[in-house]
Design a protein around this motif. Structure first.
Motif, PDB file in Angstrom:
ATOM      1  N   ALA B  16      -7.604 -18.521  22.905  1.00  0.00           N
ATOM      2  CA  ALA B  16      -8.786 -19.259  22.478  1.00  0.00           C
ATOM      3  C   ALA B  16     -10.044 -18.460  22.763  1.00  0.00           C
ATOM      4  CB  ALA B  16      -8.831 -20.599  23.191  1.00  0.00           C
ATOM      5  N   PHE B  20     -12.822 -16.900  20.250  1.00  0.00           N
ATOM      6  CA  PHE B  20     -14.271 -17.073  20.364  1.00  0.00           C
ATOM      7  C   PHE B  20     -14.963 -15.716  20.368  1.00  0.00           C
ATOM      8  CE2 PHE B  20     -17.905 -16.951  23.252  1.00  0.00           C
ATOM      9  CZ  PHE B  20     -18.799 -17.695  22.500  1.00  0.00           C
ATOM     10  N   ARG B  23     -15.029 -14.414  16.853  1.00  0.00           N
ATOM     11  CA  ARG B  23     -15.923 -15.175  15.970  1.00  0.00           C
ATOM     12  C   ARG B  23     -17.379 -14.886  16.316  1.00  0.00           C
ATOM     13  NH1 ARG B  23     -11.954 -19.242  16.690  1.00  0.00           N
ATOM     14  NH2 ARG B  23     -13.143 -20.147  18.405  1.00  0.00           N
ATOM     15  N   ASP B  24     -17.654 -14.842  17.612  1.00  0.00           N
ATOM     16  CA  ASP B  24     -19.032 -14.583  18.025  1.00  0.00           C
ATOM     17  C   ASP B  24     -19.445 -13.161  17.648  1.00  0.00           C
ATOM     18  OD1 ASP B  24     -21.407 -15.458  19.498  1.00  0.00           O
ATOM     19  OD2 ASP B  24     -20.865 -13.848  20.882  1.00  0.00           O
ATOM     20  N   ARG B  26     -18.248 -11.420  15.173  1.00  0.00           N
ATOM     21  CA  ARG B  26     -18.429 -11.386  13.722  1.00  0.00           C
ATOM     22  C   ARG B  26     -19.848 -11.837  13.359  1.00  0.00           C
ATOM     23  NH1 ARG B  26     -15.104 -15.931  11.330  1.00  0.00           N
ATOM     24  NH2 ARG B  26     -16.862 -17.035  12.244  1.00  0.00           N
ATOM     25  N   GLY B  27     -20.270 -12.931  13.979  1.00  0.00           N
ATOM     26  CA  GLY B  27     -21.615 -13.434  13.704  1.00  0.00           C
ATOM     27  C   GLY B  27     -22.686 -12.453  14.154  1.00  0.00           C
ATOM     28  N   LYS B 297     -28.260 -13.068  23.616  1.00  0.00           N
ATOM     29  CA  LYS B 297     -27.114 -13.928  23.908  1.00  0.00           C
ATOM     30  C   LYS B 297     -27.343 -14.803  25.138  1.00  0.00           C
ATOM     31  CE  LYS B 297     -24.280 -12.744  20.672  1.00  0.00           C
ATOM     32  NZ  LYS B 297     -23.721 -13.727  19.746  1.00  0.00           N
ATOM     33  N   ARG B 299     -28.695 -17.643  25.488  1.00  0.00           N
ATOM     34  CA  ARG B 299     -28.356 -19.052  25.272  1.00  0.00           C
ATOM     35  C   ARG B 299     -26.850 -19.239  25.150  1.00  0.00           C
ATOM     36  NH1 ARG B 299     -32.338 -22.784  23.462  1.00  0.00           N
ATOM     37  NH2 ARG B 299     -34.377 -21.937  23.972  1.00  0.00           N
ATOM     38  N   THR B 300     -26.204 -18.285  24.521  1.00  0.00           N
ATOM     39  CA  THR B 300     -24.740 -18.380  24.415  1.00  0.00           C
ATOM     40  C   THR B 300     -24.112 -18.306  25.808  1.00  0.00           C
ATOM     41  OG1 THR B 300     -24.793 -17.355  22.246  1.00  0.00           O
ATOM     42  CG2 THR B 300     -22.690 -17.319  23.392  1.00  0.00           C
ATOM     43  N   LEU B 304     -21.929 -21.229  27.537  1.00  0.00           N
ATOM     44  CA  LEU B 304     -20.572 -21.026  28.057  1.00  0.00           C
ATOM     45  C   LEU B 304     -20.486 -21.463  29.516  1.00  0.00           C
ATOM     46  CD1 LEU B 304     -19.638 -17.566  26.495  1.00  0.00           C
ATOM     47  CD2 LEU B 304     -18.712 -19.796  25.894  1.00  0.00           C
TER      48      LEU B 304
END
Lengths: 232, 676
Positions: B16, B20, B23-24, B26-27, B297, B299-300, B304
C-alpha cells in the motif's frame, strides 16, 4: 476520554522564549462535543497538536483514552493517531496526487488494513461524493474537498475526532453543509469531538465551549453563542 | 485497544505504501518537481557512462589486437637457438612458433640494395590471426623450396614500392637468389613501431640457412612465440623456475599492452573526472532540487504524520521516491552514455582497434548507474533527513525550520554514502592517484567554500548593523538576504563556486592534456629510429635528415654495461664522473623510448653528468642494488670505464634472466637499463 493536566508549551525563537500554552488542564468525556474558541495566536492549534501527539508538551501530561502520550515514543504516538484519532484541517490537507477515494483510503493503507478502497467508497457515499471518487482534489470545490477530508478522518472509525477550523476556508453555504455533515456523522459514530473554531454558531452546537486566551483556558463559556471577548 | 497493542500490529503494508509512493511520485513528476534533480543526474551519468564505456571498448579492442600484434601470449627472445631441454619445456607448455629475425641488405637484379628485415617463419606461424598474401596462396607455398631448388619469399608492399620489384622477380639475400612469390597484404604481427627496421621479407628457415647469413658473428634474433592457456605471468615464472640460469628476455602479452594502457588510462581518467565533476555540480543541483521538492511536500508530510504514519514509513516513501528517480535518471543517463560510446567507437573504428560491442558496455553502464544512485542519495539525504525530522507543527503550517539539525542517523548514512561514492570513483577512474587527488581537491574546495559562506554571512550581518546604512532600505534588504536564517546563500555559493572551480579546472586539464598530446609528446618522441648507425654515417644521416625529415636528428648511444655498485650522491644530487655511460640490458629495449616516463633521456658527452637508469624494480631490488627511486646513484661500468650516474627514470621492463651475449652475467647486469 481526554485528560490534560498542567499542560504547558514553550519554545525558543530568535533567542527568546515564547509561551504558547501555560498550565492548561482539561477533561473531556467520551462522546462529548467540545468547542475551543479563542483569538488568533491564542494556541488553539497547538492544543490540538498536543492532543493528537503531533507536538510534545514542555510540561504537564496528556492522556487520551487512558493512554499517556508522554509515555509513548514517536512511533507509539503515530500508532495512537492511526488507530483512534481522526483529524480535519482547516485547509483540508488532501494529497493532490491522489484521487478522492485514494485520499480517503490512505489511513487504512497506512495501517495495512485491507478493504480500504471499499471503505473509502462507502464513506464518500455518506458525505455525498459517491460520484466523485476518482476525482483529484484540484477537480473538487473547497466544500467538496473538506467533505473528502471528513470522510478520511472518519474512515478508520476513530474514537476521537479533532477538527481545526473546519469551515474556515469555506463560504457560508459550504460551511453550513460541512457543519451539518460533521455533526451528523459524529452523532452516528458516537465519536468524541474537539472542535477549534472562530465561528460562534458552530461552537454553539457543541456541548461545551472553552475559551483559550494567552495560552490559558480562562473560563468555560456558556452555550449562548456569544463569547465574552467578542470574536466573530 | 491500547496504543501498545496498536504498536504490536503488523507494520503497514509495504504494498500500500509503495502504491502511495508511486502515485505521489507520478503526480510530482507531472508537475516537474524533480526536473532539475533528474536532469542534473542524467547529464553527469551520461558523461561518465560515455567515458567508461568508450574506455572499455577501446581497451577491449586493444586487448584483442594486442595478441595479434604480439604474435603469441609469451615471447622468449634469444640471440641463439634455445637449448634442446629448453625447447622441450616450451613445447610441453604451449604451442611454439619460432621466428628468426635478421636485418640485412637485399639486392635486386638491377643492382639496387635496401635494408630489409628477414623473417624466417615455421609452419606454426602465425599463432594468432591470419596472414593474407597476394596472390592468395599459403604461406608455406610462398616461402617453400620449389622442385628446382629455388626458395621463395613473401615481401612487403613497401619493398615493392622502394625497389620496384613485383611477384615473380628474383632478389638476392646474402648469397641466395630468392623468388618473390607473394605480396604480404596482411600480417597480424606487423610492427608499427617507430624503430622501423626495414620492410619484412618472409623466408623459410632453410632459405635463411642457405643464404649464408647465419654465421657465428651474425646478430640474429630468435623469437620463440608461445600460445598457452596458462596465465602468461605464471608461464614465465614457471619457465624461470625451470631454467634459472637462462639468459633470455621473456615478454608477456600484458606487458606489451602496458604502454598503450597507461596512456589510455590517463586520458580516460581526465575525461572521467570531468564527467564526475559534472555529476558533483549536478549533485549540488540534486541537493537543492530535493530541498525544494520536500518543501513542496510539507503538507503531504504533515498529512501522513497526522494519519498515523510512522517516521520509518514516511522515510520509506520519500527516500524511495528519491531512489526511484535517481535510478531512472541514472539508467537513462547510462543508456544514453553507452549509446554515445557505441557511436564514438564506430566513428573511431577506422583509426583505432575498437570493438563496438554493446555487451562490453554493460559493466560500465551498471557501474555508472550505481554511481549515480549513490551520489544522488549522498546529496539528497541531508535535505531528506532535515525535512523528515521537522516538527509536525511546522510542516502543517508549511514553515521551514532554518535551525533544524540533521539527525545522527542521517549524518552517518550520508557519510557512509560519501565513502561509497569515493570508493566507486576510485574504482571507476583508471588512474587511482588522479582519483585520490580529485577527491582531496573536492573536499578542500567544499571546506573552503563553506568557510567563504560563513565569512560572507558574518560580514553581511556586521555591515547591516552599521549606522551608515540607516534608512538605506535596499542595501539592508540585500544584506539581510545574505545573513538571515534560511537564506539561499549556502546552496547558491556552493553551486556557483563549485561549478566555476570545476569549469576552470576542467578547462586547464583539457588544455594541458591537449598541449601534451599535440605538442609535448610529438616534440619529444622520435618519429623514426635508425638503429646501429655507424660513427661515419651519422653526419650523413644528420645532413639528409635535415632535408628530408620533419624534425632534427639526434644521436643516442646505446651500449651494454653493468651496474656493479650504488654510487654516493652528493648533496646537490649530482654525481661526478668523467663521462656518462649508457648501458642497456638488451638490444631491443635499449632502443625504444622510455615508455613509462614518456621521455627519452639523451645525454651528450659534453654535458653528461647523469645517466638515466631503467630499473625493472622487482628484479633490481631482488638483485640487491638498492636502486629504488629517481635520484638514487649508481656506478655504471663498461669495458673498464666507470661512470657514476643518477637514476632519472624508473620503469618496469620485461623480466629477463642471466647472461646473454654482450651483457656480462650476474644479477645486476641482467635487469638494469640505462640510456645515454
Amino acid at each position: 476520554m481526554i485528560a490534560l493536566d498542567g499542560l504547558s508549551m514553550r519554545y525558543v525563537a530568535a533567542g527568546a522564549e515564547v509561551s504558547v500554552l501555560d498550565d492548561l488542564s482539561l477533561a473531556v468525556a467520551r462522546g462529548e462535543r467540545v468547542a475551543i474558541v479563542g483569538p488568533s495566536g491564542s494556541g488553539k492549534t497547538t492544543l490540538l497538536l498536543l492532543l493528537t501527539g503531533l507536538e510534545q508538551a514542555s510540561a504537564g501530561s496528556a492522556r487520551i483514552d487512558g493512554e499517556s502520550l508522554d509515555a509513548l515514543d514517536d512511533d507509539g504516538r503515530a500508532d495512537l493517531r492511526r488507530e483512534r484519532i481522526g483529524i480535519v484541517f482547516q485547509s483540508f490537507h488532501l494529497i493532490p496526487s491522489l484521487t478522492a477515494a485514494e485520499n480517503v483510503a490512505l489511513p487504512m493503507d497506512i495501517a495495512g488494513r485491507s478493504g480500504g478502497r471499499a471503505a473509502a467508497q462507502a464513506m464518500l457515499e455518506r458525505v455525498g461524493l459517491g460520484a466523485r471518487v476518482d476525482h483529484y482534489p484540484m477537480q473538487l470545490s473547497g466544500g467538496e474537498q473538506q467533505r473528502v477530508a471528513i470522510a478520511r478522518a472518519l474512515v478508520h472509525e476513530p474514537s476521537l475526532l479533532v477538527a481545526d477550523e473546519p469551515t474556515g476556508n469555506l463560504d457560508e453555504r459550504s460551511g453550513e453543509t460541512i457543519v451539518e455533515l460533521l455533526f451528523a456523522l459524529n452523532r452516528e459514530a458516537g465519536t468524541t469531538l474537539v472542535l477549534v473554531t472562530h465561528d460562534p454558531a458552530l461552537a454553539a452546537r457543541c456541548d461545551r465551549t472553552l475559551h483559550l486566551h494567552d495560552g490559558r483556558l480562562h473560563a468555560e463559556v456558556p452555550d449562548d453563542g456569544a463569547p465574552r471577548w467578542g470574536a466573530a | 485497544m491500547s496504543a501498545a497493542d496498536a504498536g504490536s500490529r503488523p507494520g503497514p503494508g509495504a504494498t500500500a505504501l509503495t502504491g502511495f509512493l508511486l502515485r505521489d511520485l507520478r503526480g510530482s513528476l507531472a508537475m516537474r518537481s524533480l526536473w532539475v534533480f533528474s536532469v542534473s543526474l542524467f547529464l553527469g551519468i551520461t558523461l561518465i557512462a560515455a567515458c567508461t564505456g568508450l574506455l572499455e571498448l577501446v581497451r577491449g579492442g586493444l586487448d584483442a589486437q594486442q595478441r595479434l600484434l604480439f604474435g603469441g601470449d609469451v615471447q622468449v627472445e634469444a640471440r641463439d637457438v634455445l637449448a634442446p631441454e629448453e625447447l622441450d619445456w616450451l613445447e610441453a607448455n604451449g604451442t611454439v612458433s619460432r621466428l628468426v629475425e635478421l636485418r640485412t641488405m637485399l639486392g635486386t637484379g638491377a643492382g639496387d640494395f635496401t635494408v630489409v628485415e628477414l623473417q624466417s617463419v615455421d609452419d606454426a606461424y602465425p599463432l594468432y590471426g591470419d596472414i593474407r598474401l597476394e596472390p592468395d596462396i599459403a604461406l608455406a607455398d610462398a616461402v617453400g623450396q620449389a622442385p628446382d631448388g629455388t626458395w621463395g619469399a613473401a615481401f612487403d608492399p613497401v619493398l615493392a614500392e622502394q625497389l620496384g620489384v613485383t611477384t615473380g622477380d628474383r632478389v638476392l639475400v646474402g648469397s641466395l637468389s630468392v623468388e618473390l612469390r607473394a605480396l604480404i597484404r596482411e600480417q597480424p604481427d606487423r610492427s608499427f613501431r617507430a624503430d622501423f627496421r626495414g620492410p619484412p621479407l618472409m623466408l623459410d628457415e632453410g632459405a635463411l640457412a642457405a643464404s649464408g647469413l647465419v654465421l657465428p658473428t651474425s646478430v640474429l634474433d630468435y623469437e620463440y612465440r608461445v600460445r598457452t592457456a596458462m596465465d602468461p605471468e605464471d608461464w614465465r615464472d614457471a619457465f624461470f623456475a625451470a631454467f634459472p640460469d637462462a639468459g633470455y628476455e621473456v615478454d608477456t602479452l600484458g606487458e606489451r599492452g602496458e604502454f598503450v594502457g597507461e596512456q589510455l588510462d590517463r586520458v580516460a581518467s581526465v575525461l572521467l573526472l570531468i564527467g564526475i565533476a559534472t555529476l558533483l555540480i549536478g549533485g549540488l543541483g540534486v541537493a537543492n532540487s530535493i530541498g525544494a521538492y520536500l518543501q513542496s511536500k510539507f503538507r503531504t508530510l504533515a498529512t501522513l504524520q497526522s494519519l498515523g504514519a510512522r517516521a520509518a514509513q514516511v522515510s520509506y516513501v520519500f527516500i524511495g521516491q528519491t531512489v526511484l528517480v535517481a535510478l531512472a535518471a541514472s539508467a537513462a543517463g547510462a543508456f544514453t552514455g553507452s549509446l554515445v560510446a557505441w557511436l564514438a567507437a564506430h566513428a573511431l573504428a577506422a583509426r583505432l582497434p575498437v570493438t563496438a560491442s554493446m555487451a562490453d558496455l554493460l559493466a560500465p553502464a551498471l557501474t555508472s548507474v550505481l554511481f549515480g544512485v549513490l551520489a544522488a542519495l549522498a546529496f539528497a539525504l541531508p535535505s531528506l533527513g532535515r525535512t523528515l525530522s521537522m516538527r509536525p507543527a511546522l510542516l502543517i503550517r508549511g514553515v521551514d525550520d532554518p535551525d533544524g539539525t540533521l539527525p545522527a542517523s542521517y549524518r552517518v548514512a550520508t557519510l557512509v554514502l560519501l565513502v561509497a561514492v569515493t570508493l566507486v570513483l576510485l574504482v571507476v577512474v583508471p588512474d587511482p592517484l588522479i582519483g585520490v587527488a580529485f577527491v582531496i581537491a573536492m573536499a578542500l574546495l567544499l571546506v573552503a567554500l563553506e568557510g567563504i559562506v560563513r565569512l560572507v554571512r558574518r560580514f553581511a550581518l556586521w555591515l547591516g548593523r552599521q549606522p551608515a546604512l540607516e534608512g538605506r532600505f535596499a542595501a539592508r534588504m540585500a544584506l539581510a538576504g545574505l545573513h538571515r536564517p534560511g537564506t539561499a546563500l549556502r546552496p547558491m555559493l556552493l553551486s556557483l563556486g563549485t561549478a566555476l572551480t570545476l569549469l576552470v579546472a576542467s578547462s586547464v586539464v583539457i588544455a594541458a592534456t591537449l598541449h601534451t598530446l599535440n605538442d609535448t609528446v610529438p616534440s619529444r618522441a622520435p618519429a623514426l629510429v635508425f638503429r646501429r648507425g655507424r660513427r661515419g654515417e651519422l653526419p650523413v644521416l644528420g645532413a639528409r635528415g635535415e632535408r628530408h625529415l620533419p624534425g632534427p636528428v639526434r644521436e643516442c648511444a646505446l651500449l651494454p654495461a653493468r651496474l656493479p655498485a650504488r654510487a654516493a650522491v652528493t648533496r646537490s644530487g649530482r654525481l661526478r664522473g668523467r663521462r656518462a655511460a649508457s648501458p642497456r640490458g638488451t638490444r631491443r629495449q635499449g632502443g625504444r623510448p622510455d615508455r613509462t616516463a614518456g621521455r627519452w633521456v639523451r645525454q651528450r658527452v659534453e654535458r653528461a653528468r647523469r645517466a638515466a637508469v631503467r630499473d625493472p624494480d622487482h628484479a633490481c631490488r631482488g638483485g640487491g642494488t638498492g636502486l629504488r627511486r629517481c635520484g638514487d646513484g649508481a656506478t655504471v661500468r663498461r669495458v673498464g670505464c666507470r661512470a657514476p650516474s643518477l637514476v632519472r627514470r624508473l620503469r618496469d621492463a620485461p623480466r629477463s634472466t642471466g647472461a646473454r651475449p654482450g651483457v656480462p652475467a650476474g644479477p645486476l647486469a641482467r635487469d638494469h637499463r640505462a640510456l645515454l
